[in-house]
Design a protein around this motif. Structure first.
Motif, short mmCIF file in Angstrom:
data_model
loop_
_atom_site.label_atom_id
_atom_site.label_comp_id
_atom_site.label_asym_id
_atom_site.label_seq_id
_atom_site.Cartn_x
_atom_site.Cartn_y
_atom_site.Cartn_z
N SER A 113 4.72 5.26 -5.31
CA SER A 113 5.15 5.18 -6.70
C SER A 113 4.12 5.83 -7.61
O SER A 113 4.46 6.41 -8.64
CB SER A 113 5.42 3.74 -7.10
OG SER A 113 4.22 3.08 -7.34
N ALA A 126 2.71 1.37 -3.39
CA ALA A 126 1.91 1.71 -4.56
C ALA A 126 1.55 3.19 -4.53
O ALA A 126 1.62 3.88 -5.55
CB ALA A 126 0.65 0.85 -4.57
N VAL A 127 1.20 3.67 -3.36
CA VAL A 127 0.82 5.09 -3.29
C VAL A 127 2.00 5.97 -3.65
O VAL A 127 1.89 6.89 -4.47
CB VAL A 127 0.30 5.42 -1.88
CG1 VAL A 127 0.09 6.91 -1.75
CG2 VAL A 127 -0.99 4.70 -1.62
N ILE A 155 0.84 -1.20 0.00
CA ILE A 155 0.00 0.00 0.00
C ILE A 155 0.87 1.25 0.00
O ILE A 155 0.72 2.14 -0.84
CB ILE A 155 -0.96 -0.04 1.20
CG1 ILE A 155 -2.06 -1.03 0.88
CG2 ILE A 155 -1.55 1.33 1.45
CD1 ILE A 155 -3.05 -1.20 1.96
#
Lengths: 159, 519, 344, 498, 117
Positions: D171, D168-169, D165
């Motif tokens: 990046s 992903a945020v 999480i």
């Protein structure tokens, strides 16, 4: 070009309109006399119990994930298809490598049996001296996916 | 020669590590032989030392020089070449310290004979420690100096932490943190100096940043625009202060002293001996070797400051010593007091004071070693160090008492013993420069006399308590460790020129160098 | 086509609307016809006659009557259902299905929208079908429905991969995503001197591709032998269980439309679309429409035929066929077709 | 074009070898059923081959695949470091007890690992924004899986979820920033970006925004405050070997990416003396100061929080945050000196941190606890390992004569020379703080008696050899480091810094 | 002619031809919504959806840039790859969430806090 996309939009609109119209027509024609029995969820005549929003076999998620991967791969193949004939052997080689890599992954999945739809294992009752008949559960193997998490056993099984 | 004296303990360490765990005596003997060789080497150095040569900032008049490039990086000219030398040398400033280190290290080994716990680790660490100390005294490249300086930390931590008293962990980590703070300050100052100093190579003519301490002493080598270039700038004061704090922690001077009593009390006897006998001298030596000649302007600027700290240390240390119930703690505080005299002496900036200070370093090293050893003798037998627990030892252990009393009197500054000479010189020198401060400081001597006499009275005089009736007098091993030191105490008391002649010319040179800072 | 319409009809907007609504007429008529046909085919295969009464000849008006019945049926939304999604699902389903027709070239003169990404768009929008089926299933809040919906989703997404791979195989040869262009490529009569110049004859591996494609579209439109999602005997019509009346009718309609769509796609990709099988003979826009629909209907007929011939697969067999069999073959086939293209 | 491609492939062997290794591992894992560790051995071989291939690239300066990847001295240095780290991590994992209960799927571990290494190799070589992002994600996605590899442990699954999480945020945010930068400059390769920027920045606000967002992504990967919060949780949950590679190789790769991206994209061609930050001073946003504050915060937060940790992994995680801060000091300076000291630091950090993780792994595996308190007396039970761990930790502190001292010396020296005195002061103070928690481990190892009836811990020869090969460089680099410095300096000439 | 219709519709909706700014504004809105979702939602799946929003906003940006500036086809290429990365990330994320659910029986981020310190 944009106009062609406009046509697609119109198609969508027409489709929606059609559904709306037919439902509208039906609304004028049909009776509307609901009662509790009618509005109940259908469960072959039994009184419905519990929520239908049950959990599902992990299989379905695995299929979903696999599909995602393949769709994405196909997404990359589309542009390739368009230029393949112009570029020639180089493009072909590149595609071969690409497909090969995906295929190896796929072969791994197949080879490891991750795509096997697991069938229920029959539990064979055995007789143990002094204890009686016991239903011996199989030794828990490490499943290729995480353990099934079924609260209600709705695993689609063959009849 | 110097490489040998520095690295022979490392060889000894390797040997000790290779020995199987069971051969404890072999380990002890290895350590003794190695340190013995060091003593012999120190003797040879003493014999062949040319007293007339000044040293300090003049490479020609340094002795036993070993100088070659250690690490050279000249790929890209970002800041010229990177140049780290392997540069050892000896002058009047360090000769006494080298001799002292060799001697105390040997004595330390003798008195660690009865260490039972993890003998292998003990002697390995001990020898590593000796290498570090010896290295600091002979290194003339700042980088090398720093490496040796930090090498001492870890062995000391473990020596106190594993073989120490009940509170050893606390003491060890306190010692470690204090000295490490100082180390970081020194590291940063060293880097700032490195980038401010560029030496023009006489052969190739290119300008090279250098860690060479001698090059740093030459004001012309400071590059334009360097952080520490110029004269009497704020950054120079800051750098001096950073270095001073580092060394003051080691000495220790008044506000930075709190680690010392803990470390001394918790450390095993031989380590206390090393700690008080040699380690504390590193601080004062560093001041003389680094602070004074490299930053003379700042040194002069902070002259009063040093003198006042010295004064506070003398009186505060003495007063604290008076209040102690624990023999070892008492000696620890007396060390603070005596090292205060060193600070006062060298802060005088004249030859008399300097000589007094350096001599006091040597003398205190010997005296305090004797004192700690005598505490050790008592503790080994009685397993207590409480001053009030004893009494009448003069009757029970007369030979021991005799030797201990000589040490005590030397610490008190009794004429005829070595302490007197160095204290006298220190105060004389200081009196010229800081009259009132010196006068106040001298009262410290009186307090010293008071607590030492009181201690003598409490331990050695009076009735022997019943439980100490069984105590035996000195053993041969204890004689071996104590007698040479006693001889030195008396010898230097009677004939101080033995030592003074060695250091006189170097210190005169240093004084000249500092006086140039006032310009 | 549009120009002609604009000439006839005064308002351009109305002309455009008629233009885009034309396939709707086709789809509705087809659906009515196909349902009737399915019954007849079923009956005849089983040696029955099927509906015979309504209308006259072989009961041709039966489906119209059915539709009228559906219109009058009560519309029931169960209390437990998520009303919004429940109502949304048929809209989405049919709209997506119908919008996909926009890129199908019905004849050389009629294509709803000749965007260059035709096939891509078609495949993309048909994915909405899965979504809407699942949506309806979930919204019903019925165990059968959800189960059926999940099965549908799993099946449709699985078989989408071989479908698309076989489509891609064709596109390797065709080199265009525009279905009109693809069809135009197949005009002529040259392959081996006598066969029509359809893609299926151009490359031996495309035959394999067609087989894969056909199997996959049968599964995509979840018909027998892949009709597990709605297998009436176990799941009580699966995701449609709770739908009734016209809403259910829309589902049915969309399903038949889907079947037609995929058949038509198959005919474009493999059988020359609106091209006449006889070269110049019987060619032209009107004949083209005829041929095109005919080809599509043949495929539809085969599907119906299969329905009454083959038994249903088990769920694990279904998945095994797809993942263990169709997908690897389609990939290999894809590479081979590309190789063939490179060499010849 | 074919010519160019063939030429490019010639300089792409290390990556190709890794891809092939990945394939071979997969096939071997399907075919060979008996020997489960075959994957590890294959990966080891592949890594070594790849390392050899990299050695052939020393001294090369090529831009291959149409400016997608640079094969230059900088990349070679970074790649070598990464490969060495990966080799060690594979060796760790083959010795790890944690992973031994996952024998049946250990092949996947090595597949993912080779994917991760591939991503990291690409990260340090990428000169195209797209490839940078791709490589970044390849690394990340593999590591998400690897962190959760021991999936039967609740901690592991939790940490991998947190990681994905956060990852992903961040990046995603970085990608958004990258798109803005691409949009402003109209180029996707960093040379083109540099060219456009040199002609003048038309949209300063958007430009600064994009830099900030890019910093988020890179800051996340190197785990620097304020993007560090993931690190402790993830390290704690991950297997030791994965925590090690995250702390070392992944960080190194991220620094490689960051350095190349900043130095090439924002290097001012006209003002050759101006340095990197010159160009970035649009609207007077002092990016170097901001990064400096980030570095300072990393040192302070990392070290202070590490003081309170009892779990060795968490402690090492916070320490690695602090080390990211020290390394970031070099980025703040961004002179040739600064960057070369970063390389020196990274190289030494590789050995000492891997060593720390390895010894921690050995101890944790044998006494089944990750608690530092649980290590009491272990030094007596396993003297060699205990001493080694002490040396590694001392090296992490930065005491001579270990490599850590040289690393700190160079980076501090660069900062002092560049005039960042306050930063160096903070670094110095925090180094002292760090001493406390590092020495705490040594204290627990040696200053306590082992339980009376405890036996000596024995480790096999292999683990001792691994330990030795980590220990020797750590010590050796402390006394003789000329070649390393030379290598580092030559490696960054290509960046054209001054 | 049907261009006219499109123009009419777009006029009604946007009052002008869509330009770069409009796409960027939508992109920024999507991005903000994504970040908002990430920050405010406690359900893992929702957070992942927020992540997808962020990625798509970046995608929209890059496609818009490639349409309106001289970025040409490179932008489309990046868009394609971003979709792929997003898919891969989603696949891994969902698998991990699934595994986590098996261990912790929850997908609520607030309830997953065994790692602390």
């Amino acid at each position: 070009m944009l106009a062609e996309f406009g046509n697609i939009l119109l198609f969508l609109i027409v489709g929606i309109l059609f559904v709306a119209m037919s439902l509208m027509v039906a609304k004028f024609l049909r009776p509307d006399r609901p009662n509790a029995e009618k509005l109940a969820t259908y469960e072959c005549g039994e009184t419905p119990f519990g929520s239908a929003r049950v959990q599902f076999n992990n299989r379905f998620y695995i299929i979903g994930l696999m599909f995602l991967i393949f769709e994405v791969e196909i997404l990359l193949l589309f542009p390739w298809v368009m230029v393949f004939q112009e570029i020639g052997w180089y493009a072909f080689t590149a595609m071969i490598i690409f497909v090969f890599l995906i295929f190896i992954g796929f072969a791994y999945e197949l080879g490891k049996g991750h795509l096997q739809w697991d069938l229920p294992k029959p539990v064979i009752p055995t007789y143990v001296e002094g204890v009686g008949v016991v239903e011996e559960a199989d030794e828990e193997e490490e499943s290729p996916v995480a353990e099934p998490i079924m609260e209600t056993n709705l695993n689609p099984k063959p009849n | 020669m110097l490489s040998w004296i520095v690295f022979i303990p490392i060889l000894g360490m390797a040997l000790v590590l290779l020995l199987p765990d069971s051969k404890r005596d072999a380990m002890r003997w290895t350590a003794a032989v190695v340190t013995g060789i060091q003593v012999v080497l120190a003797g040879i150095i003493y014999m062949s030392f040319d007293q007339a040569k000044t040293g300090i900032n003049n490479i020609e008049s340094l002795q036993f020089v070993e100088h070659f490039n250690w690490i050279t990086v000249d790929a890209v000219p970002w800041v010229g070449k990177v140049n780290i030398d392997y540069f050892l040398g000896l002058d009047g400033l360090s000769i006494l310290m080298v001799i002292l280190t060799a001697l105390i290290a040997f004595v330390g080994v003798i008195s660690s004979w009865n260490i039972k716990k993890m003998v292998k680790g003990y002697f390995a660490l001990y020898l590593l420690l000796i290498t570090g100390i010896m290295g600091v005294f002979v290194a003339l490249d700042f980088f090398l100096f720093f490496i040796f300086w930090e090498v001492m930390l870890l062995p000391m931590y473990f020596l106190i932490g594993i073989w120490g008293g009940p509170q050893r962990e606390y003491a060890a980590i306190k010692f470690f943190l204090y000295t490490f703070v100082g180390g970081i300050l020194m590291l940063l100052t060293m880097l700032a100096l490195y980038f401010s100093v560029a030496h023009t190579d006489p052969v190739t003519g290119e300008s090279v940043h250098t860690f060479n301490i001698l090059h740093m002493m030459n004001p012309e080598n400071f590059v334009d625009g360097g952080l520490l270039s110029g004269w009497d700038t704020t950054w120079r004061y800051v750098a001096w202060m950073a270095l001073f704090i580092n060394f003051a922690i080691k000495i220790p001077v008044f506000p930075f002293h709190t680690w010392l009593p803990d470390a001394h009390v918790q450390a095993p006897t031989p380590i206390s001996v090393i700690l008080a006998g040699v380690l504390l001298k590193l601080g004062a030596y560093g001041l003389l070797r680094i602070n004074f000649p490299i930053l003379p302007d700042a040194t002069l600027y902070f002259g009063y400051f040093m003198a006042i700290l010295g004064m506070i240390s003398i009186i505060y240390g003495a007063l604290c010593a008076m209040a102690q119930e624990d023999f070892k703690k008492l000696i620890a505080y007396s060390s603070i007091s005596h090292m205060g005299i060193v600070i006062l002496g060298i802060a005088a900036f004249n030859t008399q004071g300097m000589v007094g200070g350096v001599l006091q370093m040597f003398n205190h090293g010997i005296i305090t070693a004797v004192l700690f050893l005598s505490v050790g003798v008592l503790y080994d037998r009685a397993h207590t160090r409480g001053l009030n627990d004893f009494g009448g030892m003069a009757n029970q252990m007369p030979r021991y008492t005799g030797i201990a009393m000589i040490g005590m009197f030397a610490a008190m500054g009794l004429p005829g013993l070595n302490g007197f000479v160095s204290e006298l010189f220190s105060f004389l020198g200081a009196f010229e420069t800081y009259r009132w401060i010196t006068i106040i400081s001298v009262t410290g001597i009186i307090i010293t006399a008071a607590y030492i006499l009181w201690t003598i009275q409490r331990i050695y005089l009076g009735e022997v308590p019943d439980r100490w009736k069984e105590l035996k007098d000195l053993t041969l091993r204890e004689y071996i460790s104590l007698v040479p030191l006693i001889i030195l105490i008396i010898l230097l008391g009677i004939y101080p020129s033995l030592a003074i002649d060695l250091i006189n010319s170097s210190l005169s040179g240093l004084v000249e160098l500092i006086s140039a800072g006032g310009v | 086509m549009l120009n002609t319409l604009e000439n006839i009809i005064p308002s351009p907007v109305i002309a455009l609307l008629i233009f885009v609504a034309l396939p709707l007429v086709l789809v509705s008529i087809y659906a009515l016809f196909a349902i009737w046909m399915e019954r007849k085919v079923a009956a005849h295969i089983q040696d029955r006659l099927g509906p015979m009464r309504v209308g006259g000849w072989h009961g041709w008006a039966q489906t119209i009557a059915d539709m009228l019945k559906l219109l009058q049926k009560e519309d029931i939304i169960p209390t437990n259902a998520s009303r919004f999604l429940f109502k949304l699902a048929p809209f989405l389903l049919f709209a997506a299905s119908y919008a996909a027709f926009s890129v199908i070239p019905f004849s050389s003169a009629y294509i709803g929208s000749s965007v260059d990404i035709g096939v891509f768009y078609l495949l993309a929008i048909t994915s909405l079908l899965t979504l809407s089926v699942l949506m309806g299933a979930w919204a019903s809040n019925n165990k059968w429905s959800l189960l059926g919906g999940m099965r549908t989703a799993a099946q449709m997404v699985s078989y989408e991969v071989p479908t698309i791979m076989s489509v891609l195989s064709v596109l390797v040869v065709a080199g265009s995503l525009n279905l009109m262009t693809v069809t135009e490529m197949q005009t002529g009569n040259t392959t081996l001197g006598f066969l029509p110049d359809w893609l299926i004859f151009q490359n031996p591996f495309l035959l394999i591709a067609f087989v894969i494609f056909f199997i996959s579209i049968v599964a995509e439109s979840h018909r027998v032998p892949f009709d597990l999602p709605e297998s009436e005997s176990e799941l009580v019509a699966g995701f449609q269980t709770e739908y009734s009346g016209m809403r259910w009718g829309i589902f049915m309609l969309a399903e038949y439309a889907d079947m037609l769509l995929l058949s038509l796609l198959g005919s474009v990709l493999f059988f020359g679309g609106w091209n006449s099988p006889f070269g110049e003979f019987m060619a032209g826009p009107i004949w083209g429409f005829f041929w095109f629909i005919l080809k599509g209907m043949v495929l539809v007929f085969v599907m119906m035929w299969m329905r009454w011939t083959l038994p249903r697969y088990r769920v694990d067999q279904l998945m095994q066929i797809c993942w263990g069999f169709l997908i690897p073959i389609s990939f290999v086939n894809f590479v081979l077709i590309a190789l063939w293209e490179m060499i010849f | 074009m074919d010519q160019q491609i063939l030429h490019s492939i010639g300089w792409f062997y290390p990556e190709i070898i890794l891809v092939l290794t990945l394939c071979v591992i997969i096939l071997a894992d399907i075919i060979i059923k008996r020997d489960k560790m075959i994957g590890g051995r294959i990966l080891l071989g592949g890594l070594i081959l790849s390392g050899v291939a990299i050695l052939f690239q020393v001294g090369v300066n090529e831009s291959v695949f149409f400016d997608l990847v640079a094969v230059d001295a900088f990349a070679v240095f970074m790649k070598l470091v990464i490969i060495v780290a990966a080799i060690f991590v594979v060796l760790f994992s083959m010795n790890s007890a944690e992973l031994s209960s996952y024998r049946s799927r250990i092949g996947e571990f090595y597949m993912m690992l080779s994917g991760m290494v591939l991503g990291m190799l690409l990260m340090v070589g990428a000169t195209n924004v797209l490839l940078m992002y791709l490589a970044f994600e390849v690394t990340s996605i593999s590591s998400y899986v690897l962190v959760g590899f021991t999936k039967k442990s609740g901690r592991s699954s939790e940490s991998s979820m947190k990681y994905i999480i956060y990852g992903a945020v961040s990046s995603g945010i970085m990608l958004y920033g990258l798109t803005l930068l691409i949009g402003i400059t109209g180029a996707t390769d960093i040379y083109g970006i540099n060219e456009t920027l040199n002609a003048g920045i038309s949209q300063p606000t958007m430009f600064n925004l994009s830099i900030a967002m890019i910093l988020v992504g890179m800051g996340f990967k190197v785990a620097v405050v304020p993007f560090h919060f993931w690190a402790p949780d993830i390290y704690e949950g991950a297997p030791f070997s994965i925590a090690a590679i995250l702390a070392v190789a992944s960080k190194i790769a991220a620094f490689g990416l960051l350095i190349r991206f900043f130095s090439v994209s924002f290097g001012a061609v006209e003002t050759a003396g101006g340095g990197i930050w010159e160009m970035l001073f649009t609207d007077q946003i002092p990016w170097d100061l901001i990064i400096g504050i980030m570095a300072a915060l990393a040192m302070i937060v990392g070290n202070l929080t590490a003081l309170m940790q009892d779990n060795i992994k968490r402690m090492l995680a916070y320490s690695s945050i602090a080390h990211a801060g020290y390394i970031l000091m070099g980025v703040v300076i961004f002179s040739e000196q600064g960057v070369s000291s970063i390389l020196v630091y990274l190289f030494i950090y590789l050995f000492m941190n891997l060593g720390a993780f390895y010894t921690a792994m050995l101890f944790s595996d044998s006494v089944h606890t990750e608690s530092i308190e649980g290590y009491k007396g272990l030094g007596h039970r396993a003297p060699l390992e205990g001493i080694s761990m002490t040396i590694f930790l001392v090296s992490l502190t930065g005491l001579p004569p270990t490599g850590g001292f040289i690393a700190k010396l160079y980076i501090f020296g660069a900062a002092v020379n560049a005039g960042w005195i306050w930063l160096v002061a903070i670094a110095g103070i925090t180094t002292v703080i760090s001493l406390y928690y590092y020495i705490r481990v040594a204290r627990n190892l040696f200053l306590f008696k082992p339980e009376p009836n405890s036996e000596k811990l024995t480790f096999n020869l292999k683990s001792k050899l691994i330990l030795g090969s980590l220990l020797v460089p750590t010590l050796f680099l402390g006394v003789y480091f000329t070649p390393l410095i030379e290598f580092a300096k030559q490696s960054i000439t290509i960046l054209g810094l001054n | 002619m049907n261009n006219l219709l499109i123009t009419a519709i777009s006029n009604a909706v946007l009052l002008s031809e869509p330009a770069l700014e409009h796409f960027l504004i939508v992109g920024a809105l999507l991005f903000s919504l994504g970040v908002l979702a990430v920050l405010s939602r406690r359900n893992v799946i929702m957070v992942l959806m927020g992540v997808e929003l962020i990625l798509n906003s970046a995608n929209l940006n890059i496609i818009a840039f490639s349409r309106f500036t001289n970025l040409s086809v490179e932008g489309h290429m990046i868009g394609l790859f971003v979709i792929i990365i997003a898919a891969a990330e989603a696949a891994v994320a969902l698998a991990i969430v699934l595994n986590m659910y098996n261990r912790h029986k929850t997908v609520n981020l607030d309830e997953i806090n065994s790692l602390k310190g």
